[in-house]
Structures are given as C-alpha cells and as structure tokens.
Design an enzyme around this catalytic site. Sequence first.
Site, PDB file in Angstrom:
ATOM      1  N   GLU A  72      25.304 -16.713  -2.290  1.00  0.00           N
ATOM      2  CA  GLU A  72      25.810 -17.035  -3.645  1.00  0.00           C
ATOM      3  C   GLU A  72      27.308 -17.314  -3.612  1.00  0.00           C
ATOM      4  O   GLU A  72      28.086 -16.705  -4.346  1.00  0.00           O
ATOM      5  CB  GLU A  72      25.448 -15.906  -4.638  1.00  0.00           C
ATOM      6  CG  GLU A  72      23.944 -15.754  -4.778  1.00  0.00           C
ATOM      7  CD  GLU A  72      23.466 -14.947  -5.982  1.00  0.00           C
ATOM      8  OE1 GLU A  72      24.290 -14.311  -6.668  1.00  0.00           O
ATOM      9  OE2 GLU A  72      22.241 -14.968  -6.233  1.00  0.00           O
ATOM     10  N   GLU A  78      15.893 -15.385  -2.719  1.00  0.00           N
ATOM     11  CA  GLU A  78      15.931 -14.318  -3.727  1.00  0.00           C
ATOM     12  C   GLU A  78      15.100 -14.797  -4.911  1.00  0.00           C
ATOM     13  O   GLU A  78      15.404 -15.839  -5.497  1.00  0.00           O
ATOM     14  CB  GLU A  78      17.361 -13.998  -4.190  1.00  0.00           C
ATOM     15  CG  GLU A  78      18.168 -13.253  -3.152  1.00  0.00           C
ATOM     16  CD  GLU A  78      19.507 -12.736  -3.675  1.00  0.00           C
ATOM     17  OE1 GLU A  78      19.615 -12.433  -4.875  1.00  0.00           O
ATOM     18  OE2 GLU A  78      20.447 -12.667  -2.861  1.00  0.00           O
TER      19      GLU A  78
HETATM   20  O1  AHR Z   1      19.300  -9.082  -5.796  1.00  0.00           O
HETATM   21  C1  AHR Z   1      20.378  -8.643  -6.544  1.00  0.00           C
HETATM   22  C2  AHR Z   1      21.534  -9.626  -6.521  1.00  0.00           C
HETATM   23  O2  AHR Z   1      21.174 -10.789  -7.192  1.00  0.00           O
HETATM   24  C3  AHR Z   1      21.981 -10.111  -5.163  1.00  0.00           C
HETATM   25  O3  AHR Z   1      22.863  -9.244  -4.548  1.00  0.00           O
HETATM   26  C4  AHR Z   1      22.667 -11.381  -5.505  1.00  0.00           C
HETATM   27  O4  AHR Z   1      22.645 -12.307  -4.435  1.00  0.00           O
HETATM   28  C5  AHR Z   1      21.946 -11.879  -6.742  1.00  0.00           C
HETATM   29  O5  AHR Z   1      22.804 -12.260  -7.733  1.00  0.00           O
END
Ligand code: AHR
Length: 489
Positions: free
Chosen positions: A173, A293
């Site tokens: 991110e 994710e």
């Molecule tokens: O999964 C929780 C968080 O969500 C992670 O650390 C981040 O990459 C995303 O914003």
Amino acid sequence: MNKLVINADLGKHRINKNIYGHFSEHLGRCIYEGYWVGEDSPIPNTRGIRNDVVQALRKIKPPVMRWPGGCFADDYHWMDGIGSREKRPTIVNVHWGGVTENNHFGTHEFFDLCEQLDTQPYICGNVGSGTVREMRDWVEYITFDGKSPMTDLRRENGRDEPWKLPYFGVGNENWGCGGCMRPEYYANEYKRYACYVRNLSGNMINKIACGPCDKDYHWTDVLMREAAETMQGLALHYYCGTGHKSRSATVFEEDDWFTVLKSALFMEELVTKHSTIMDHYDPHGKVGLMVDEWGTWHDIEPGTNPGFLYQQNTLRDALVAGLTLNIFNNHCERVQMANIAQTINVLQAMILTEGEKMLCTPTYHVFEMYTVHQDATMLPISLTCSDYEFDGDKIPTVSASASVDSESKIHVTLCNTDPNTDAEISCELRGVAVSSISSRVLTSSTINAHNTFDTLDNIKPEAFDGAKITSSGFTAKLPAKSIVVIEIK
Ligand code: AHR
C-alpha cells in the site's frame, strides 16, 4: 428455474492453488498469541508455534502465506527479528494499537511456520521506511548458499541451508501507509528496489508490485505501463463491509446481510476492470493479479483493542468467502494469487483463539470445502439465475464455479445469497456423463450463526442430499443462505 451450463470439455486454465492463500500480519493477536506462544508456553507448541493452529490450518491446505504485513511491513526492519531472542530490540507497532512487540517472531520463526504448515512463503519488503540495501540483504540472508556477510550471519543464527523464497512483495500500500506515493513515483521506486531483489543460488523470486486500492484504475494503468516488464505480479486490495458505518460482525439484520454480500460481489467488477488494463499492457498474461488482501472488515468485538481488528465471523462471512472464491476461480486466467486477511484473530479470520482455546470459523469451513479447486482446471460456466431482491435493490441469487481435477473428478461450488428462500438449480454438464454425485453444505437457520469457544461446531459442513443426477447433469435445491460443494464422477 435457475440454470447452469458447465462446459466440462472446454477447460483450459488452471486454478492456481495460490488463490487459496493467506495473509498474516503483525497485527493484534494474529502472530503473537495466534501462532506464536513461545517455547515455554503451557499451550502445546513446536519451537514456540502452537500445534492446534498448525494442525487445523494444514487441513485447509494453505498454499502460500504473506507476512509480515500489511502496513507493518513498511515499518519492519528485518534485522531486529534475528539472532538470540533475548537480545532482539523491541518495536512499537504504530499502525496497530501502538503496542510494543519483542520481535521474537522473525525471519527464522516465519520459515519454521511455513515448513510446519507446508506452505510457501511470501515476504513483503519495506519500501516506505527501509533502504534498498536492507531489502537486498534480506534476500541474500534468506536465499544465498555461498559465503557472504549475510550468509555468515544466517549460519551464526543457526541456519546453514538457505530457504526457498518464491514470492516477494516490493512494499505494501505504497499509495497509503507504505509511503503516500503517487503511482509514477512508486513505479520508479519499485524498479529501483526490485532490481536488487535478486535470484540467488537457483532461487527464483516472483516479484510483486504494490497495486491499486479498490477501483484506482489509474494506479494499475501507470504501474503496468511503467513496470510490467519487471514484475510477475501486481497486488490488489479490497475489503468489504458495511461501508463507513462499520457494523457488528454478529448483530445485524437483513439490510446488513444484503449490503455486505453486494459489496463482496463488487470484486467481479474490480477483477474484470483491472484485468482489462493488464491485458492491454500484458496481452500474454505474464503478470498475475494478486489480490493479496481481501475479506470482510466489520466493527471490532466489544471490549477489544480497536487497533487489533478482532471480529467474529458468521455465516455471512462464509458467503462472502464462497462468492469471492468463485469469482477468483472464474478469473483464474489473470488472478494468480489471493490472500484473505487475516489468518488468525484479525478481520475475516480462519481461526480465533482465546488463551489455550481455539475455534474454526465458518470462513475456515468454506476454505476447506473449496480445497478441491486447488490446481484443478477451471471449467467455463454460464449461469442464468433469478435475483435476490431487498429494499429496491438486487443481487444474483446464485454464484457458481466449477473445475476438474487430475483424477477427472468435477467439483462445483454454489452459493445461495438469499437468506429466506431455497434456490432450485438445474445444471447441464456438457461433454461428460455423470455416474455418481455427492455433496456437502454449509448453512444454518440464522444469518448470524457463528462458532464460539463454548459451541465449536455450531456451524460446520454437513452431508447434503439435495443434489440429484438427471439425464443431462444434475439438479440441486440450494438451501437459503448456503454454500454447497458438489462432487461429480
Ligand atoms: O489487513 C489490515 C490492513 O489493511 C493492512 O495492514 C493494510 O495493508 C490494509 O490497509
């Protein structure tokens, strides 16, 4: 009647088992307490990693594990997590609750975990606050088998042989917690860092670039234009929930059920549109879309640390998993990996723990039911179905995907999103004859059914007798709010 056509003779693309991957961050009680209890813990463990968790996770065949973050990755300095545990410095986990960690779980412990789980490691490196040298050295420490300062250090720390490292993420991110970069800036940074993520001693690393958040198609366009040649994967992150009014994981009515499932189905549009951009720059599909994710993001359980993202998990989360995995299967030509967030005690977890107690969530059971698709050949389907309507809005009632495995067994996974009405479906199976059928279902009488530390098996898969062979395939009566897996021989 809902109608499904499965083209059993037209399978072309493999469902990469990595679609069933996991993500475990230093966040809340995922690593510490979830996996790591330490060698002296009364909780049965192997070299500090709890045995019950390993045993449960092995049953869902985790193909790949992403670590150490998440946002934590761009604040993590790997050298803090090696050597004698007593001498390791502490770190303040600024993103997640501001708690101080002792770094007892580091590189060696992670590879031990992967070996115990029989899963492939996927490490996410630090671009936001780390140096190129730090990243370069980490890769050398892990993968080089010759003599060098890094391999001397690894040997001093008790590991002679290098490990295999097939996946490496160059930042996380980086448009947000990983450095607040513009895509043009990150594309340059990606290329600079990735240049030093080397293939050493025969280890081949698939490099994964930070990709877009949700529908940031511009990010995908810039990264593919500028850096597609130097990456094997582009990450995508997408969470679904009840939007900004994040609501309880367990106390909800049909409006929240509908909202969450609708937002899960948005993954179809995301994957389609990002893939279209990738097709433009990479027509031969060399770069995988890695949804590293994804999952539900509800309100925290009352009384828990808001920074720990601890949420319960119900039949609704199971539906989200079933719908999303069907989408990934059907897009397996481009989607090469996905990592649900996160394995234990965080967000849409497989497992929850409380001291020595452990439970498997409804989402865990979906992953177990869907293991049959891992590395199988996806069978193209065409689905015509009714809509589940709620409050003037609608989503499709049925979701499906199908595959054929190496023993020629066909598996179909089906979801009924409607919480009130069974869905009858007739399936035409083209190209093969059906001689036997068996199936299992995950459902419950309530939309918020979940397991607790006192009722571990409140919701779990059961045998299902609602699927019947017909002259052209089969019919099934999918119970309201259910996930069904059918095996056809
Ligand atoms: O999964 C929780 C968080 O969500 C992670 O650390 C981040 O990459 C995303 O914003």
